[in-house]
Enzyme design. Structure first.
Site, PDB file in Angstrom:
ATOM      1  N   GLU A 274      53.094  44.690  40.959  1.00  0.00           N
ATOM      2  CA  GLU A 274      54.527  44.677  40.630  1.00  0.00           C
ATOM      3  C   GLU A 274      54.956  45.990  39.982  1.00  0.00           C
ATOM      4  OE1 GLU A 274      53.948  40.961  38.489  1.00  0.00           O
ATOM      5  OE2 GLU A 274      55.463  40.033  39.763  1.00  0.00           O
TER       6      GLU A 274
ATOM      7  N   GLU B 243      48.233  35.583  41.270  1.00  0.00           N
ATOM      8  CA  GLU B 243      48.557  34.711  40.133  1.00  0.00           C
ATOM      9  C   GLU B 243      48.318  33.238  40.439  1.00  0.00           C
ATOM     10  OE1 GLU B 243      50.462  37.218  41.243  1.00  0.00           O
ATOM     11  OE2 GLU B 243      51.318  38.342  39.571  1.00  0.00           O
TER      12      GLU B 243
ATOM     13  N   ALA C 199      48.795  41.617  34.571  1.00  0.00           N
ATOM     14  CA  ALA C 199      49.084  41.360  33.167  1.00  0.00           C
ATOM     15  C   ALA C 199      47.767  40.999  32.487  1.00  0.00           C
ATOM     16  CB  ALA C 199      50.074  40.211  33.053  1.00  0.00           C
TER      17      ALA C 199
ATOM     18  N   GLY D 258      50.652  41.846  38.093  1.00  0.00           N
ATOM     19  CA  GLY D 258      51.563  42.788  37.440  1.00  0.00           C
ATOM     20  C   GLY D 258      51.284  44.235  37.829  1.00  0.00           C
TER      21      GLY D 258
HETATM   22  N1  CAA Z   1      43.468  40.680  32.232  1.00  0.00           N
HETATM   23  C1  CAA Z   1      42.528  40.827  31.287  1.00  0.00           C
HETATM   24  N2  CAA Z   1      41.306  41.289  31.542  1.00  0.00           N
HETATM   25  C2  CAA Z   1      41.010  41.606  32.810  1.00  0.00           C
HETATM   26  C3  CAA Z   1      41.939  41.492  33.856  1.00  0.00           C
HETATM   27  C4  CAA Z   1      43.229  41.000  33.521  1.00  0.00           C
HETATM   28  N3  CAA Z   1      44.192  40.873  34.451  1.00  0.00           N
HETATM   29  N4  CAA Z   1      41.356  41.871  35.010  1.00  0.00           N
HETATM   30  C5  CAA Z   1      40.093  42.237  34.692  1.00  0.00           C
HETATM   31  N5  CAA Z   1      39.881  42.069  33.361  1.00  0.00           N
HETATM   32  C6  CAA Z   1      38.649  42.336  32.611  1.00  0.00           C
HETATM   33  C7  CAA Z   1      37.592  41.284  32.904  1.00  0.00           C
HETATM   34  O1  CAA Z   1      37.805  40.144  32.106  1.00  0.00           O
HETATM   35  C8  CAA Z   1      36.341  42.031  32.541  1.00  0.00           C
HETATM   36  O2  CAA Z   1      36.211  42.053  31.146  1.00  0.00           O
HETATM   37  P1  CAA Z   1      34.766  41.715  30.454  1.00  0.00           P
HETATM   38  O3  CAA Z   1      33.889  42.859  30.895  1.00  0.00           O
HETATM   39  O4  CAA Z   1      35.070  41.715  29.007  1.00  0.00           O
HETATM   40  O5  CAA Z   1      34.322  40.430  31.019  1.00  0.00           O
HETATM   41  C9  CAA Z   1      36.658  43.468  32.973  1.00  0.00           C
HETATM   42  O6  CAA Z   1      38.087  43.556  33.052  1.00  0.00           O
HETATM   43  C10 CAA Z   1      36.102  43.792  34.355  1.00  0.00           C
HETATM   44  O7  CAA Z   1      36.573  42.802  35.265  1.00  0.00           O
HETATM   45  P2  CAA Z   1      35.606  41.961  36.237  1.00  0.00           P
HETATM   46  O8  CAA Z   1      34.263  41.793  35.611  1.00  0.00           O
HETATM   47  O9  CAA Z   1      36.322  40.719  36.625  1.00  0.00           O
HETATM   48  O10 CAA Z   1      35.509  42.972  37.451  1.00  0.00           O
HETATM   49  P3  CAA Z   1      35.205  42.616  38.993  1.00  0.00           P
HETATM   50  O11 CAA Z   1      34.973  43.928  39.658  1.00  0.00           O
HETATM   51  O12 CAA Z   1      34.144  41.571  39.089  1.00  0.00           O
HETATM   52  O13 CAA Z   1      36.554  41.938  39.556  1.00  0.00           O
HETATM   53  C11 CAA Z   1      38.948  41.765  39.863  1.00  0.00           C
HETATM   54  C12 CAA Z   1      37.731  42.699  39.646  1.00  0.00           C
HETATM   55  C13 CAA Z   1      38.843  41.088  41.233  1.00  0.00           C
HETATM   56  C14 CAA Z   1      40.202  42.638  39.802  1.00  0.00           C
HETATM   57  C15 CAA Z   1      38.971  40.685  38.767  1.00  0.00           C
HETATM   58  O14 CAA Z   1      38.842  41.332  37.492  1.00  0.00           O
HETATM   59  C16 CAA Z   1      40.231  39.861  38.723  1.00  0.00           C
HETATM   60  O15 CAA Z   1      40.405  38.957  39.524  1.00  0.00           O
HETATM   61  N6  CAA Z   1      41.138  40.140  37.755  1.00  0.00           N
HETATM   62  C17 CAA Z   1      42.358  39.361  37.542  1.00  0.00           C
HETATM   63  C18 CAA Z   1      43.401  39.631  38.634  1.00  0.00           C
HETATM   64  C19 CAA Z   1      44.616  38.760  38.419  1.00  0.00           C
HETATM   65  O16 CAA Z   1      44.582  37.539  38.527  1.00  0.00           O
HETATM   66  N7  CAA Z   1      45.753  39.376  38.085  1.00  0.00           N
HETATM   67  C20 CAA Z   1      47.003  38.682  37.851  1.00  0.00           C
HETATM   68  C21 CAA Z   1      47.260  38.589  36.356  1.00  0.00           C
HETATM   69  S1  CAA Z   1      48.644  37.562  35.925  1.00  0.00           S
HETATM   70  C22 CAA Z   1      50.016  38.555  36.126  1.00  0.00           C
HETATM   71  O17 CAA Z   1      49.933  39.711  36.451  1.00  0.00           O
HETATM   72  C23 CAA Z   1      51.365  37.877  35.840  1.00  0.00           C
HETATM   73  C24 CAA Z   1      52.581  38.700  36.219  1.00  0.00           C
HETATM   74  O18 CAA Z   1      53.071  38.631  37.334  1.00  0.00           O
HETATM   75  C25 CAA Z   1      53.239  39.549  35.228  1.00  0.00           C
END
Ligand code: CAA
Length: 261
Positions: free
Chosen positions: A115, A135, A67, A112
């Site tokens: 999911e 998460e 998400a 998400g």
């Molecule tokens: N939401 C919004 N933006 C996101 C994102 C997310 N889930 N995942 C990545 N991005 C963005 C980053 O903020 C970054 O943007 P900027 O360049 O503006 O800073 C861009 O995408 C590239 O990401 P990274 O620089 O972090 O890339 P990386 O290669 O270093 O890391 C990653 C990759 C490990 C996937 C890392 O991005 C990450 O941990 N992302 C979040 C994963 C996460 O926690 N997901 C769960 C979300 S909550 C959810 O999904 C609730 C539900 O059940 C419905």
């Protein structure tokens, strides 16, 4: 058919529809706008007589990184409760569709994103795929089926570990655990998924829809009800012209010509 979207790309070839999640700047994070568009596209292809199977994919780097945390950051309990997030149209569209949907996953399928892949009917993974429910690491928990579908797919112990630690699973582990149907080299992912979709779309559509419904029921009901539904659907196939054609073709040693595809 709506043709222009901002967060996804759509195309179709023969009887296979391809939906590509396309927010590269955010690793395909599933914003409200993206999910609305995805819901619309799935519903339209599902209702399109020319389509027999759908494929949803992302980029080489990410199927979807979850998400959109930047959208969710400012929201409070009542914001998400009031709109019952994430059960809005897009999040349930894959499950509601009557035609099979294949998730073709390369790179990250997290939160998400994992999911969404699990809400599809089968997952084909590139060897680069990584699955997880991280998460917990950002102070929340899976909210779009992660605790339920992952537990059913990989068993309690592994689902518990992944959800509680946030650890990611690589493609080989996901295949061993039964989360994905197949792992293929990344360069071949889309071709493999589209080929599988074409095979599915070549069969009788009514029978295909009954099978999707019956297999999904295995995850959503008890064994007795599931077996009962399966038997009734199996019996229903005998009412279709495609059943007569399929069996007649087998006996005559020729390829079937299904009427409803
Ligand atoms: N939401 C919004 N933006 C996101 C994102 C997310 N889930 N995942 C990545 N991005 C963005 C980053 O903020 C970054 O943007 P900027 O360049 O503006 O800073 C861009 O995408 C590239 O990401 P990274 O620089 O972090 O890339 P990386 O290669 O270093 O890391 C990653 C990759 C490990 C996937 C890392 O991005 C990450 O941990 N992302 C979040 C994963 C996460 O926690 N997901 C769960 C979300 S909550 C959810 O999904 C609730 C539900 O059940 C419905």
């Amino acid at each position: 058919m709506r043709m222009s979207y901002r967060c996804i790309l759509i195309e179709s070839r023969e009887r296979v529809a391809l939906i590509t999640l396309n927010r590269p700047e955010a690793l395909n994070a599933l914003s409200d706008e993206l999910m609305d568009e995805l819901g619309t596209a799935i519903a339209e292809f599902d209702g399109d007589d020319g389509i027999g199977c759908l494929v949803i994919t992302g980029s080489d780097k990410a199927f979807a990184a979850g998400a959109d945390i930047k959208e969710l950051q400012a929201q409070n309990f009542f914001d998400v409760f009031r709109r019952d997030f994430p059960s809005a149209a897009g999040w349930s569209a894959a499950r509601r569709a009557r035609k099979p949907i294949i998730a073709a996953v390369a790179g990250y399928a997290l939160g998400g994103g994992c999911e969404l892949a699990m809400a599809c009917d089968l997952i084909i993974a590139a060897d680069t795929a990584r699955f997880g429910q991280p998460e917990i690491t950002i102070g929340t928990m899976p909210g779009a089926g992660g605790t339920q579908r992952l537990a059913r797919a990989v068993g309690k112990s592994k689902a518990m570990e992944l959800c509680l630690t946030g650890r990611l699973m690589d493609a080989a582990e996901a295949e061993r655990a039964g989360l994905v149907s197949r792992v293929v080299p990344a360069a071949e992912l889309l071709a493999e998924a589209q080929q599988t979709a074409a095979t599915i779309a070549s069969h009788s559509l009514p029978i295909t829809m009954m099978i999707k419904e019956a297999v999904n029921e295995a995850f959503e009901t008890g064994l007795r009800e599931g077996l009962q539904l399966e038997r009734r659907l199996f019996q229903s196939t005998f009412a279709t012209e495609d059943h007569k054609e399929g069996m007649a073709a087998f006996v005559a040693k020729r390829a079937p010509k299904f009427k409803h595809r």
